[in-house]
Scaffold this motif. Structure first.
Motif, PDB file in Angstrom:
ATOM      1  N   SER A   1      13.843  14.131 -52.480  1.00 51.09           N
ATOM      2  CA  SER A   1      15.129  14.695 -52.054  1.00 51.09           C
ATOM      3  C   SER A   1      15.884  15.310 -53.231  1.00 51.09           C
ATOM      4  O   SER A   1      16.461  16.398 -53.115  1.00 51.09           O
ATOM      5  CB  SER A   1      15.992  13.616 -51.396  1.00 51.09           C
ATOM      6  OG  SER A   1      15.409  13.171 -50.208  1.00 51.09           O
ATOM      7  N   ALA A   2      15.877  14.613 -54.376  1.00 52.50           N
ATOM      8  CA  ALA A   2      16.587  15.125 -55.552  1.00 52.50           C
ATOM      9  C   ALA A   2      15.949  16.421 -56.053  1.00 52.50           C
ATOM     10  O   ALA A   2      16.651  17.370 -56.413  1.00 52.50           O
ATOM     11  CB  ALA A   2      16.597  14.074 -56.659  1.00 52.50           C
ATOM     12  N   LEU A   3      14.607  16.467 -56.076  1.00 53.86           N
ATOM     13  CA  LEU A   3      13.909  17.675 -56.501  1.00 53.86           C
ATOM     14  C   LEU A   3      14.200  18.829 -55.544  1.00 53.86           C
ATOM     15  O   LEU A   3      14.471  19.956 -55.973  1.00 53.86           O
ATOM     16  CB  LEU A   3      12.400  17.431 -56.530  1.00 53.86           C
ATOM     17  CG  LEU A   3      11.762  17.000 -57.849  1.00 53.86           C
ATOM     18  CD1 LEU A   3      10.270  16.799 -57.659  1.00 53.86           C
ATOM     19  CD2 LEU A   3      12.009  18.016 -58.941  1.00 53.86           C
ATOM     20  N   ALA A   4      14.121  18.535 -54.250  1.00 55.08           N
ATOM     21  CA  ALA A   4      14.363  19.583 -53.252  1.00 55.08           C
ATOM     22  C   ALA A   4      15.784  20.119 -53.368  1.00 55.08           C
ATOM     23  O   ALA A   4      16.013  21.330 -53.323  1.00 55.08           O
ATOM     24  CB  ALA A   4      14.113  19.028 -51.848  1.00 55.08           C
ATOM     25  N   GLN A   5      16.744  19.208 -53.537  1.00 54.51           N
ATOM     26  CA  GLN A   5      18.136  19.629 -53.636  1.00 54.51           C
ATOM     27  C   GLN A   5      18.376  20.457 -54.894  1.00 54.51           C
ATOM     28  O   GLN A   5      19.070  21.474 -54.870  1.00 54.51           O
ATOM     29  CB  GLN A   5      19.049  18.404 -53.628  1.00 54.51           C
ATOM     30  CG  GLN A   5      20.539  18.756 -53.633  1.00 54.51           C
ATOM     31  CD  GLN A   5      21.419  17.512 -53.598  1.00 54.51           C
ATOM     32  OE1 GLN A   5      20.917  16.410 -53.456  1.00 54.51           O
ATOM     33  NE2 GLN A   5      22.711  17.701 -53.725  1.00 54.51           N
ATOM     34  N   ALA A   6      17.774  20.026 -56.012  1.00 54.53           N
ATOM     35  CA  ALA A   6      17.982  20.724 -57.285  1.00 54.53           C
ATOM     36  C   ALA A   6      17.392  22.122 -57.284  1.00 54.53           C
ATOM     37  O   ALA A   6      17.813  22.983 -58.063  1.00 54.53           O
ATOM     38  CB  ALA A   6      17.381  19.905 -58.430  1.00 54.53           C
ATOM     39  N   ASN A   7      16.415  22.356 -56.391  1.00 52.88           N
ATOM     40  CA  ASN A   7      15.719  23.645 -56.400  1.00 52.88           C
ATOM     41  C   ASN A   7      15.880  24.439 -55.106  1.00 52.88           C
ATOM     42  O   ASN A   7      15.181  25.441 -54.906  1.00 52.88           O
ATOM     43  CB  ASN A   7      14.228  23.406 -56.683  1.00 52.88           C
ATOM     44  CG  ASN A   7      13.995  22.875 -58.082  1.00 52.88           C
ATOM     45  OD1 ASN A   7      13.947  23.648 -59.047  1.00 52.88           O
ATOM     46  ND2 ASN A   7      13.870  21.555 -58.226  1.00 52.88           N
ATOM     47  N   GLY A   8      16.777  23.983 -54.226  1.00 56.00           N
ATOM     48  CA  GLY A   8      17.032  24.713 -52.988  1.00 56.00           C
ATOM     49  C   GLY A   8      15.814  24.800 -52.088  1.00 56.00           C
ATOM     50  O   GLY A   8      15.589  25.809 -51.422  1.00 56.00           O
ATOM     51  N   ILE A   9      15.008  23.731 -52.065  1.00 57.12           N
ATOM     52  CA  ILE A   9      13.781  23.718 -51.270  1.00 57.12           C
ATOM     53  C   ILE A   9      14.084  23.142 -49.892  1.00 57.12           C
ATOM     54  O   ILE A   9      14.491  21.983 -49.782  1.00 57.12           O
ATOM     55  CB  ILE A   9      12.680  22.897 -51.974  1.00 57.12           C
ATOM     56  CG1 ILE A   9      12.298  23.556 -53.304  1.00 57.12           C
ATOM     57  CG2 ILE A   9      11.455  22.745 -51.075  1.00 57.12           C
ATOM     58  CD1 ILE A   9      11.364  22.720 -54.156  1.00 57.12           C
TER      59      ILE A   9
END
Length: 367
Positions: A80-88
């Motif tokens: 979730s953190a990765l997706a949020q940080a990269n607009g995924i």
């Protein structure tokens, strides 16, 4: 050389990348014939002895074989953190060469769960299962509370009503009607169990990524509830067969074109192009026009005119449950006759050792 102990969710390609080696080198060093089959707890000899990257903020370039969950695990953060940080928006869709910003260890903190329900605004990278887990409720309860028919379709900015965790009871599944192999089952019989948890599913299928598990779990549980696959013995047998047949949900559609099925009247393929049109789809591959028609009638879906829907998880797991009940497999699962379950699915005993290994693991996990 160094050694590495396989963890749940690992893939050989991710381990190879982490230690700056290749899948071929790892497979050769450890006598692995199938690079897609490694088990949690397995000790691997790592040629070259490279060290894994340290966790923390930074950037990462996606390489072949990467998954967002593997990258998150490697860098000490969350999907979730990765997706949020990269607009995924779709955690299952990342591209080779894509540059990712890695948030600090652990990523953004999740909001605390409300004591008696509340609301939540969907953010980039969210999944309904992740939100449910965060707030101590269930996907079914969230879906029911918000009128969501497809748990995989939520929108950034969407406001969700969050029911109070343990006090909210999801509505019972609506039974399907008609057609061969009904998927309805005795969902409220004495001793019936609920669905499996995310952690249980990943322990049964150790190569299944967190993101894929989150995506598929609601559909797996819904299909099992519909089909009366509601005891540990039934669930273990069902999930073991699905794990083997689909490569732990890696394949929801047959790799071959389906041309080999052209003209197969035993499958109902009587029209030009039927072989390709009705190729194998779903975690237990539905194949041939007649089977698509029968499954579609049982599920209330026009699969004969929309065959590709059988590869979608909201339909594919239900066709697997239809197939299961069309062959009365619950009764053999109840008796512990896994060999007969295998014979009725496979027509023989191909891959029996692999199926039995999944079955034993599932029985251990589910009790």
């Amino acid at each position: 050389m160094s050694t590495y102990s396989v963890r749940s969710g690992d893939t050989l390609s991710a381990i190879a990348q982490r230690y700056h080696t290749t899948v071929g080198a790892l497979a050769q060093a450890n006598g692995i014939k199938n690079p897609n089959l490694i088990l949690a707890g397995q000790k691997l000899t790592v040629p070259g002895g490279g060290s894994a990257p340290s966790a923390g903020a930074g950037s990462y370039t996606v390489r072949s074989g990467d998954t967002l969950s593997g990258i998150a695990q490697r860098h000490g953060t969350t999907v979730s953190a990765l997706a949020q940080a990269n607009g995924i928006r779709n955690p299952d869709f990342i591209q080779v060469g894509q540059k990712l910003s890695i948030p600090g260890k652990g990523g953004a903190s999740a909001p605390s769960a409300p004591a008696s329900g509340g609301s939540y605004t969907v953010r980039s990278g969210d999944t309904l299962s992740g939100i449910a887990q965060r707030y101590g409720t269930t996907v079914s309860a969230l879906a029911q509370a918000n009128g969501i028919s497809n748990p995989n379709l939520i929108q950034v900015g969407q406001k969700l009503r969050v029911p109070a965790g343990d006090h909210y009871q999801p509505a019972p599944s609506k039974p399907s009607t008609g057609g061969a192999g009904p998927v309805t089952g005795p969902g409220n019989e004495p001793g019936s169990k609920g669905g499996v948890s995310l952690a249980q599913l990943r322990r049964i299928m150790p190569n299944l990524s967190q993101a894929k598990a989150e995506q598929y779990l609601p559909h797996v549980n819904r299909a099992m509830a519909e089909a009366g696959i509601n005891t540990p013995k039934r669930q273990a047998a069902f999930l073991a067969q699905l794990a083997h047949e689909s490569g732990e949900f890696r394949y929801m559609e047959e790799i071959a074109s389906g041309a080999a099925y052209e003209g197969r009247r035993d499958l109902g393929n009587t029209q030009p192009g039927d072989g390709v049109r009705f190729k194998g789809r779903g975690p237990i591959q539905l194949t041939g026009r007649s089977n698509y028609r029968a499954a579609g009638q049982a599920l209330g879906i026009d699969l004969e005119n929309n065959p590709k829907r059988a590869a979608d998880p909201d339909v594919g797991f239900r066709t697997a449950a239809w197939f299961w009940n069309s062959r009365n497999l619950n009764q053999y699962a109840d008796a512990g006759n896994f060999r007969e379950v295998t014979r009725r699915i496979n027509g023989g005993y191909n891959g029996l050792a692999s199926r039995e290994a999944y079955y034993q693991r599932a029985l251990d996990v589910l009790g």
